[in-house]
Design a protein around this motif. Structure first.
Motif, PDB file in Angstrom:
ATOM      1  N   LYS A   2       0.839  -1.198   0.000  1.00 38.48           N
ATOM      2  CA  LYS A   2       0.000   0.000   0.000  1.00 38.48           C
ATOM      3  C   LYS A   2       0.867   1.238   0.000  1.00 38.48           C
ATOM      4  O   LYS A   2       1.753   1.396   0.820  1.00 38.48           O
ATOM      5  CB  LYS A   2      -0.926   0.016   1.218  1.00 38.48           C
ATOM      6  CG  LYS A   2      -2.077  -0.974   1.098  1.00 38.48           C
ATOM      7  CD  LYS A   2      -3.096  -0.712   2.192  1.00 38.48           C
ATOM      8  CE  LYS A   2      -4.312  -1.613   2.008  1.00 38.48           C
ATOM      9  NZ  LYS A   2      -5.346  -1.344   3.009  1.00 38.48           N
ATOM     10  N   ASN A   6      -2.290   6.334  -1.314  1.00 35.09           N
ATOM     11  CA  ASN A   6      -3.276   5.581  -2.082  1.00 35.09           C
ATOM     12  C   ASN A   6      -4.630   5.533  -1.370  1.00 35.09           C
ATOM     13  O   ASN A   6      -5.114   4.471  -0.991  1.00 35.09           O
ATOM     14  CB  ASN A   6      -2.758   4.172  -2.356  1.00 35.09           C
ATOM     15  CG  ASN A   6      -3.553   3.481  -3.435  1.00 35.09           C
ATOM     16  OD1 ASN A   6      -4.289   4.126  -4.176  1.00 35.09           O
ATOM     17  ND2 ASN A   6      -3.402   2.173  -3.521  1.00 35.09           N
ATOM     18  N   THR A   7      -5.234   6.691  -1.172  1.00 32.32           N
ATOM     19  CA  THR A   7      -6.573   6.777  -0.575  1.00 32.32           C
ATOM     20  C   THR A   7      -7.416   7.766  -1.353  1.00 32.32           C
ATOM     21  O   THR A   7      -6.908   8.701  -1.965  1.00 32.32           O
ATOM     22  CB  THR A   7      -6.499   7.235   0.896  1.00 32.32           C
ATOM     23  OG1 THR A   7      -5.981   8.568   0.940  1.00 32.32           O
ATOM     24  CG2 THR A   7      -5.618   6.323   1.729  1.00 32.32           C
ATOM     25  N   PHE A 128      -8.191   4.735 -12.714  1.00 32.08           N
ATOM     26  CA  PHE A 128      -8.548   3.923 -11.549  1.00 32.08           C
ATOM     27  C   PHE A 128      -9.122   2.571 -11.970  1.00 32.08           C
ATOM     28  O   PHE A 128      -8.781   1.529 -11.388  1.00 32.08           O
ATOM     29  CB  PHE A 128      -9.548   4.660 -10.658  1.00 32.08           C
ATOM     30  CG  PHE A 128      -9.932   3.860  -9.445  1.00 32.08           C
ATOM     31  CD1 PHE A 128      -9.088   3.778  -8.354  1.00 32.08           C
ATOM     32  CD2 PHE A 128     -11.132   3.147  -9.424  1.00 32.08           C
ATOM     33  CE1 PHE A 128      -9.423   3.011  -7.241  1.00 32.08           C
ATOM     34  CE2 PHE A 128     -11.479   2.385  -8.316  1.00 32.08           C
ATOM     35  CZ  PHE A 128     -10.631   2.316  -7.224  1.00 32.08           C
ATOM     36  N   LYS A 132      -6.649   0.152 -10.626  1.00 30.00           N
ATOM     37  CA  LYS A 132      -7.231  -0.050  -9.284  1.00 30.00           C
ATOM     38  C   LYS A 132      -6.390   0.624  -8.195  1.00 30.00           C
ATOM     39  O   LYS A 132      -6.134   0.049  -7.129  1.00 30.00           O
ATOM     40  CB  LYS A 132      -7.356  -1.546  -8.983  1.00 30.00           C
ATOM     41  CG  LYS A 132      -8.234  -2.307  -9.971  1.00 30.00           C
ATOM     42  CD  LYS A 132      -9.649  -1.803  -9.970  1.00 30.00           C
ATOM     43  CE  LYS A 132     -10.561  -2.607 -10.862  1.00 30.00           C
ATOM     44  NZ  LYS A 132     -10.282  -2.486 -12.308  1.00 30.00           N
ATOM     45  N   SER A 133      -5.966   1.848  -8.485  1.00 27.74           N
ATOM     46  CA  SER A 133      -5.112   2.578  -7.549  1.00 27.74           C
ATOM     47  C   SER A 133      -5.528   4.043  -7.509  1.00 27.74           C
ATOM     48  O   SER A 133      -5.490   4.728  -8.540  1.00 27.74           O
ATOM     49  CB  SER A 133      -3.648   2.460  -7.977  1.00 27.74           C
ATOM     50  OG  SER A 133      -2.839   3.394  -7.294  1.00 27.74           O
ATOM     51  N   TYR A 134      -5.923   4.502  -6.335  1.00 28.64           N
ATOM     52  CA  TYR A 134      -6.242   5.921  -6.180  1.00 28.64           C
ATOM     53  C   TYR A 134      -4.997   6.782  -6.401  1.00 28.64           C
ATOM     54  O   TYR A 134      -5.084   7.889  -6.936  1.00 28.64           O
ATOM     55  CB  TYR A 134      -6.808   6.189  -4.781  1.00 28.64           C
ATOM     56  CG  TYR A 134      -8.163   5.574  -4.546  1.00 28.64           C
ATOM     57  CD1 TYR A 134      -9.278   5.985  -5.274  1.00 28.64           C
ATOM     58  CD2 TYR A 134      -8.340   4.574  -3.590  1.00 28.64           C
ATOM     59  CE1 TYR A 134     -10.523   5.422  -5.057  1.00 28.64           C
ATOM     60  CE2 TYR A 134      -9.584   4.008  -3.361  1.00 28.64           C
ATOM     61  CZ  TYR A 134     -10.669   4.439  -4.096  1.00 28.64           C
ATOM     62  OH  TYR A 134     -11.901   3.870  -3.885  1.00 28.64           O
ATOM     63  N   TYR A 135      -3.853   6.257  -5.992  1.00 29.30           N
ATOM     64  CA  TYR A 135      -2.616   7.017  -6.166  1.00 29.30           C
ATOM     65  C   TYR A 135      -2.305   7.222  -7.650  1.00 29.30           C
ATOM     66  O   TYR A 135      -2.008   8.336  -8.087  1.00 29.30           O
ATOM     67  CB  TYR A 135      -1.451   6.301  -5.483  1.00 29.30           C
ATOM     68  CG  TYR A 135      -0.116   6.930  -5.821  1.00 29.30           C
ATOM     69  CD1 TYR A 135       0.200   8.209  -5.351  1.00 29.30           C
ATOM     70  CD2 TYR A 135       0.812   6.269  -6.633  1.00 29.30           C
ATOM     71  CE1 TYR A 135       1.415   8.808  -5.683  1.00 29.30           C
ATOM     72  CE2 TYR A 135       2.020   6.852  -6.959  1.00 29.30           C
ATOM     73  CZ  TYR A 135       2.313   8.126  -6.485  1.00 29.30           C
ATOM     74  OH  TYR A 135       3.503   8.718  -6.824  1.00 29.30           O
ATOM     75  N   PHE A 136      -2.354   6.154  -8.431  1.00 35.84           N
ATOM     76  CA  PHE A 136      -2.081   6.266  -9.866  1.00 35.84           C
ATOM     77  C   PHE A 136      -3.064   7.218 -10.540  1.00 35.84           C
ATOM     78  O   PHE A 136      -2.688   8.036 -11.376  1.00 35.84           O
ATOM     79  CB  PHE A 136      -2.158   4.890 -10.520  1.00 35.84           C
ATOM     80  CG  PHE A 136      -0.908   4.066 -10.359  1.00 35.84           C
ATOM     81  CD1 PHE A 136       0.122   4.484  -9.527  1.00 35.84           C
ATOM     82  CD2 PHE A 136      -0.751   2.864 -11.026  1.00 35.84           C
ATOM     83  CE1 PHE A 136       1.274   3.729  -9.367  1.00 35.84           C
ATOM     84  CE2 PHE A 136       0.390   2.087 -10.884  1.00 35.84           C
ATOM     85  CZ  PHE A 136       1.402   2.522 -10.045  1.00 35.84           C
ATOM     86  N   HIS A 382       3.131   0.969 -12.964  1.00 34.47           N
ATOM     87  CA  HIS A 382       2.390  -0.246 -12.617  1.00 34.47           C
ATOM     88  C   HIS A 382       3.248  -1.489 -12.852  1.00 34.47           C
ATOM     89  O   HIS A 382       3.199  -2.450 -12.074  1.00 34.47           O
ATOM     90  CB  HIS A 382       1.114  -0.313 -13.458  1.00 34.47           C
ATOM     91  CG  HIS A 382       0.332  -1.573 -13.270  1.00 34.47           C
ATOM     92  ND1 HIS A 382      -0.406  -1.824 -12.126  1.00 34.47           N
ATOM     93  CD2 HIS A 382       0.174  -2.662 -14.081  1.00 34.47           C
ATOM     94  CE1 HIS A 382      -0.989  -3.001 -12.234  1.00 34.47           C
ATOM     95  NE2 HIS A 382      -0.653  -3.530 -13.408  1.00 34.47           N
ATOM     96  N   ARG A 385       5.831  -1.748  -9.989  1.00 32.38           N
ATOM     97  CA  ARG A 385       5.336  -1.599  -8.610  1.00 32.38           C
ATOM     98  C   ARG A 385       5.630  -2.824  -7.759  1.00 32.38           C
ATOM     99  O   ARG A 385       5.976  -2.705  -6.579  1.00 32.38           O
ATOM    100  CB  ARG A 385       3.832  -1.327  -8.626  1.00 32.38           C
ATOM    101  CG  ARG A 385       3.238  -1.117  -7.243  1.00 32.38           C
ATOM    102  CD  ARG A 385       1.819  -0.615  -7.302  1.00 32.38           C
ATOM    103  NE  ARG A 385       0.947  -1.527  -8.023  1.00 32.38           N
ATOM    104  CZ  ARG A 385      -0.363  -1.350  -8.153  1.00 32.38           C
ATOM    105  NH1 ARG A 385      -0.938  -0.274  -7.610  1.00 32.38           N
ATOM    106  NH2 ARG A 385      -1.099  -2.209  -8.822  1.00 32.38           N
TER     107      ARG A 385
END
Length: 533
Positions: A2, A6-7, A128, A132-136, A382, A385
């Motif tokens: 995490k 990433n929120t 997203f 599937k990543s809020y950060y990306f 990605h 990562r």
């Protein structure tokens, strides 16, 4: 693993900050060269449509004006343009009863930004849903917003940035439509594709690619192929109707007038470029004109890591092609299909850009490629990562530091972000490349003259490609009344943005005029005012 940012909470903060920045600064920018003419033509079309809808009067004074202008050599090319944005802004200004030219142009700038802001939301959703990543997703939006040139032009450039915005939105719905051709996806995709083509004819490439992928995926199943073909035909009809709906010039004679527009695109007006210190006419630009402009203006980390992502994707694509005889597939799942779709969308226009000879104004016509580059950067992130956390973290630190330095530059030189060059090119672009090719800085020059000269009437003229009539429209009425447009010999002040008219040399009478003020951005003079001795 995490990532600390990433929120979803940080995403809301970023979008609220961007919205606040937009509604705070939209009044700070001048008018680009073509904007007053586009607005004027749009108002004529809008009044024609209003007369048609309210009084059912087809042969009104406005349609006659349009026909007359279409025969006028000076204004003919402006009549040909699709005008979705101009109709939208004229409608809103009419509803809000906005009459002053200053307020109308500021409204145009606000609406242009809001469409751009909306496209960032769709880019966020696109990223997203893929990673599937809020950060990306948040990082992708930040990288687009903090590209200085795109930031500045998101307020006033209602052609290139509108096309960029609609590109992002259409890509989102393209992915939806490719994965499922239900009625909702079909309609939303077709509507956005129609608006995309309406904003720029280059948009035709997008449905061609989308339909090709859909058909390629089911070529070995005749029953499904027939169903998909029907969906594509339906989509094509909706796209065509959308294009025509927001292109009133086509209402008169669709086939003939569309042909006239294509002829215009093939024979664009000649423009002069400053490129590596040489004055080149637009049809003389070399093949590397667009790549070089991209190389010297894109922030460094985006430039480097998007290229790495591009290499990774092209390697993967070549690997899939080499095994197609065994698998009969280029992609194996939805995420991979989306990656290749973005990859194709980047490659096709680049091939066009390399072969198209009539280039001018940097690479603004290809700004819509920038979000695709950001996508490739995120694909690279990605990919690494899950390899090494330290390497992934280090790359992200480089990217964030570059964003912070770029944001600081944007703050320091606001509202002149349109002359940004990255640090690689900083030492060799002076007097080698066009700076303020749009003439945006004329507004600041007019403000400077009006502030420092207390005469009731001031005679001002422009040198070269620059012109005063347009930029002065965004000043308040009292300021507009103080300005008298003049020729070069009779003026009190001359304004030079260093853009030459095609094939003509700029001349300033040094005996009668002396340098009065330089507008300097990042050690580069982008505008000079001369005062009569």
């Amino acid at each position: 693993m995490k990532f600390i940012l990433n929120t979803k909470f940080y995403s809301y903060i970023v979008f609220l900050s961007f919205f606040f920045i937009g509604i705070t600064f939209f009044r700070d920018f001048g008018i680009y060269g073509d904007e007053p003419i586009h607005r004027w033509i749009g108002s004529i079309y809008y009044l024609h449509i209003k007369e048609l809808l309210i009084n059912f009067n087809l042969n009104n004074e406005y349609i006659e004006k349009i026909k007359d202008l279409s025969k006028d050599e000076q204004f003919r090319l402006w009549i040909l343009y699709p005008i979705f944005f101009d109709l939208l802004t004229e409608f809103i200004s009419d509803v809000l009863n906005i009459n002053s030219t200053k307020n109308i142009f500021e409204l145009r700038h606000l609406i242009n930004f809001l469409i751009f802001f909306l496209s960032l939301i769709f880019f966020y959703k696109l990223i997203f849903e893929r990673f599937k990543s809020y950060y990306f997703a948040t990082l992708g939006v930040v990288l687009i917003f903090f590209f200085p040139r795109i930031f500045a032009e998101s307020f006033y450039n209602s052609k290139d940035i509108l096309f960029l915005s609609l590109t992002i939105i259409n890509i989102y719905f393209s992915i939806k439509f490719i994965n499922s051709q239900n009625n909702k996806n079909l309609f939303l995709y077709s509507l956005t594709a129609g608006l995309l083509i309406n904003s720029r004819i280059m948009g035709i490439l997008f449905p061609v690619l989308t339909f090709s992928i859909i058909l390629f995926d089911v070529m070995d199943n005749n029953k499904i192929l027939l169903n998909k073909t029907i969906k594509i035909i339906t989509s094509s009809i909706i796209i065509s109707l959308t294009v025509i709906l927001f292109w009133p010039f086509l209402w008169i004679d669709p086939v003939k007038n569309f042909g006239l527009y294509i002829e215009f695109v093939k024979n664009l007006p000649t423009v002069e470029n400053l490129y590596f210190g040489q004055q080149l006419l637009s049809y003389q630009t070399p093949w590397h004109f667009i790549p070089v402009w991209m190389f010297i203006t894109i922030p460094i980390t985006t430039l480097i890591f998007s290229f790495v992502g591009f290499v990774l994707l092209i390697s993967k694509f070549i690997l899939r092609l080499s095994s197609i005889d065994k698998t009969n597939k280029i992609w194996f799942e939805k995420n991979e299909l989306q990656d290749f779709f973005i990859f194709f969308l980047l490659c096709l226009p680049l091939v066009v850009a390399l072969s198209f000879k009539n280039n001018f104004d940097g690479w603004r016509h290809y700004y819509y490629l920038y979000p695709l580059l950001v996508y490739h950067l995120l694909y690279f992130l990605h990919s690494i990562r899950n390899l090494k956390f330290k390497f992934f973290t280090l790359i992200n630190i480089f990217i964030i530091i570059n964003i912070l330095f770029t944001a600081k530059w944007m703050f320091n030189y606001h509202p002149h972000q349109y002359v940004y060059f990255n640090s690689i090119s900083k030492n060799f672009i002076k007097k080698s490349f066009d700076l303020d090719y749009f003439g945006l800085s004329i507004k600041q020059s007019l403000d400077y003259i009006l502030k420092n000269d207390d005469k009731d009437k001031i005679k001002i003229a422009a040198v070269g490609e620059a012109w005063i009539e347009g930029p002065m429209l965004i000043l308040d009425e009292s300021s507009q009344k103080r300005i008298l447009l003049s020729d070069l010999n009779d003026a009190d002040y001359l304004i030079d943005t260093f853009r030459a008219k095609a094939g003509k040399k700029k001349t300033i009478d040094s005996k009668n005029f002396s340098k009065y003020h330089d507008l300097v951005v990042d050690e580069k003079i982008i505008n000079t005012i001369y005062k009569k001795n």
